[in-house]
Design an enzyme around this catalytic site. Structure first.
Site, PDB file in Angstrom:
ATOM      1  N   ASP A   7       0.808  -1.222   0.000  1.00 62.46           N
ATOM      2  CA  ASP A   7       0.000   0.000   0.000  1.00 62.46           C
ATOM      3  C   ASP A   7       0.840   1.271   0.000  1.00 62.46           C
ATOM      4  O   ASP A   7       0.344   2.348   0.298  1.00 62.46           O
ATOM      5  CB  ASP A   7      -0.930   0.004   1.212  1.00 62.46           C
ATOM      6  CG  ASP A   7      -0.168  -0.086   2.534  1.00 62.46           C
ATOM      7  OD1 ASP A   7       1.080  -0.167   2.501  1.00 62.46           O
ATOM      8  OD2 ASP A   7      -0.815  -0.095   3.598  1.00 62.46           O
ATOM      9  N   CYS A  54       4.876  -0.287   2.657  1.00 67.67           N
ATOM     10  CA  CYS A  54       5.365  -1.641   2.926  1.00 67.67           C
ATOM     11  C   CYS A  54       6.688  -1.661   3.693  1.00 67.67           C
ATOM     12  O   CYS A  54       6.869  -2.482   4.591  1.00 67.67           O
ATOM     13  CB  CYS A  54       5.475  -2.448   1.631  1.00 67.67           C
ATOM     14  SG  CYS A  54       6.565  -1.730   0.388  1.00 67.67           S
ATOM     15  N   HIS A  82       8.934  -4.005  -3.810  1.00 66.26           N
ATOM     16  CA  HIS A  82       8.108  -4.223  -2.621  1.00 66.26           C
ATOM     17  C   HIS A  82       8.977  -4.750  -1.500  1.00 66.26           C
ATOM     18  O   HIS A  82       9.970  -5.450  -1.738  1.00 66.26           O
ATOM     19  CB  HIS A  82       7.003  -5.235  -2.940  1.00 66.26           C
ATOM     20  CG  HIS A  82       6.157  -5.607  -1.758  1.00 66.26           C
ATOM     21  ND1 HIS A  82       5.243  -4.742  -1.195  1.00 66.26           N
ATOM     22  CD2 HIS A  82       6.106  -6.753  -1.017  1.00 66.26           C
ATOM     23  CE1 HIS A  82       4.653  -5.342  -0.164  1.00 66.26           C
ATOM     24  NE2 HIS A  82       5.156  -6.554  -0.042  1.00 66.26           N
TER      25      HIS A  82
END
Length: 296
Positions: free
Chosen positions: A155, A158, A280
């Site tokens: 989102d 992370c 990520h």
């Protein structure tokens, strides 16, 4: 829902079935130890078959729906359709012509179907693609440390969420910090130590080092938005938390920052191909014993 076109109802059903399948796949993945290479390979094949079967089912249902619609169109000539009425007779009922707005909606619906089909195909291919291979390599590296990936939501927060999770696992860390607090402390530290960070930040349009106003905007984004965190923010956080941070990657050596600090080591996972979104961060947790059962 009443009033929805058949194709819209079908697409809703397809989206639900895809969501249900992804939940089932995640459950299957969780049930297989990440260091069991043979079973993971079998799992990949099983998942590929499940997704391929669902895609074939969806394609067939779409073909059937379109075939039914085409048959209906053939019964209509020049906007007049023959319909049976009580008493066995027939009468001609005028059908409204297709408006330009309806044509646009039909075109948009067709484009959406095509897009979803491409996404489904890409997901199947990705099982054998970069994301899958990255996950296997990371699992092997972590198994040597008796660790496994703990997934963090993608989102924009992370990196901070992964650090929050790591600190919560360290009893010696003292009071935990929320994501909001971590962001605020990071921005505050960068503002107080401009010379340590400003030389490494450039304007993406001009390539020039940020001005004072641009640097303040950068820090404000760190503090108040879901701006993605990177190595500069990690450097600031090691100094804020007085703890070293290591970042494990699949194809590159582990990055270690803040080794001068003797606090609890914070371990993060950096993924380049996660969720189809690109970069990520995930957290880690102790590797579960493959002989144990979560069901007791």
């Amino acid at each position: 829902m009443e009033g929805e076109a058949p194709e819209e109802l079908l697409m809703k059903q397809h989206r639900k079935e895809k969501k249900d399948l992804q939940a089932k796949i995640q459950s299957m993945k969780n049930a297989v130890p990440k260091n069991d290479k043979k079973r993971r390979k079998q799992l990949t094949e099983e998942i590929g078959k499940l997704e391929a079967d669902l895609n074939r089912k969806h394609e067939e249902e779409i073909r059937q729906l379109r075939s039914t619609a085409d048959s209906k169109v053939e019964e209509v000539a020049n906007g007049v359709e023959t319909m049976k009425v009580e008493g066995g007779g027939e009468e001609e009922v005028k059908q409204p012509r297709v408006t330009k707005a309806q044509k646009r909606r039909d075109k948009k619906s067709a484009q959406e179907k095509e897009r979803e089909s491409r996404i489904a195909e890409a997901e199947v291919e990705n099982l054998q693609g970069m994301r899958h291979q990255e996950g296997l390599k990371l699992a092997q590296k972590l198994a040597q440390k008796k660790l496994q990936i703990k997934e963090i939501s993608s989102d924009g927060h992370c990196m901070y969420r992964a650090i929050e999770d790591q600190r919560a696992r360290h009893a010696q860390s003292g009071l935990s910090m929320t994501v909001k607090e971590l962001r605020s402390r990071t921005a505050e530290h960068m503002r107080e130590n401009v010379d340590d960070f400003l030389p490494f930040l450039t304007n993406p349009d001009t390539g020039d080092v940020l001005t004072a106003d641009e640097f303040e905007k950068y820090c404000s984004d760190v503090e108040h938005t879901a701006a993605w965190g990177g190595q500069l923010e990690l450097r600031a956080l090691t100094q804020v938390l007085h703890s070293p941070i290591e970042v494990i990657q699949s194809d590159s050596p582990t990055i270690r920052i803040g080794e001068e600090f003797d606090g609890e080591l914070i371990t993060l996972i950096y993924m380049r191909h996660a969720f189809g979104l690109g970069e990520h961060y995930d957290s880690v947790e102790p590797l579960k014993d493959p002989t144990s059962s979560e069901d007791g």
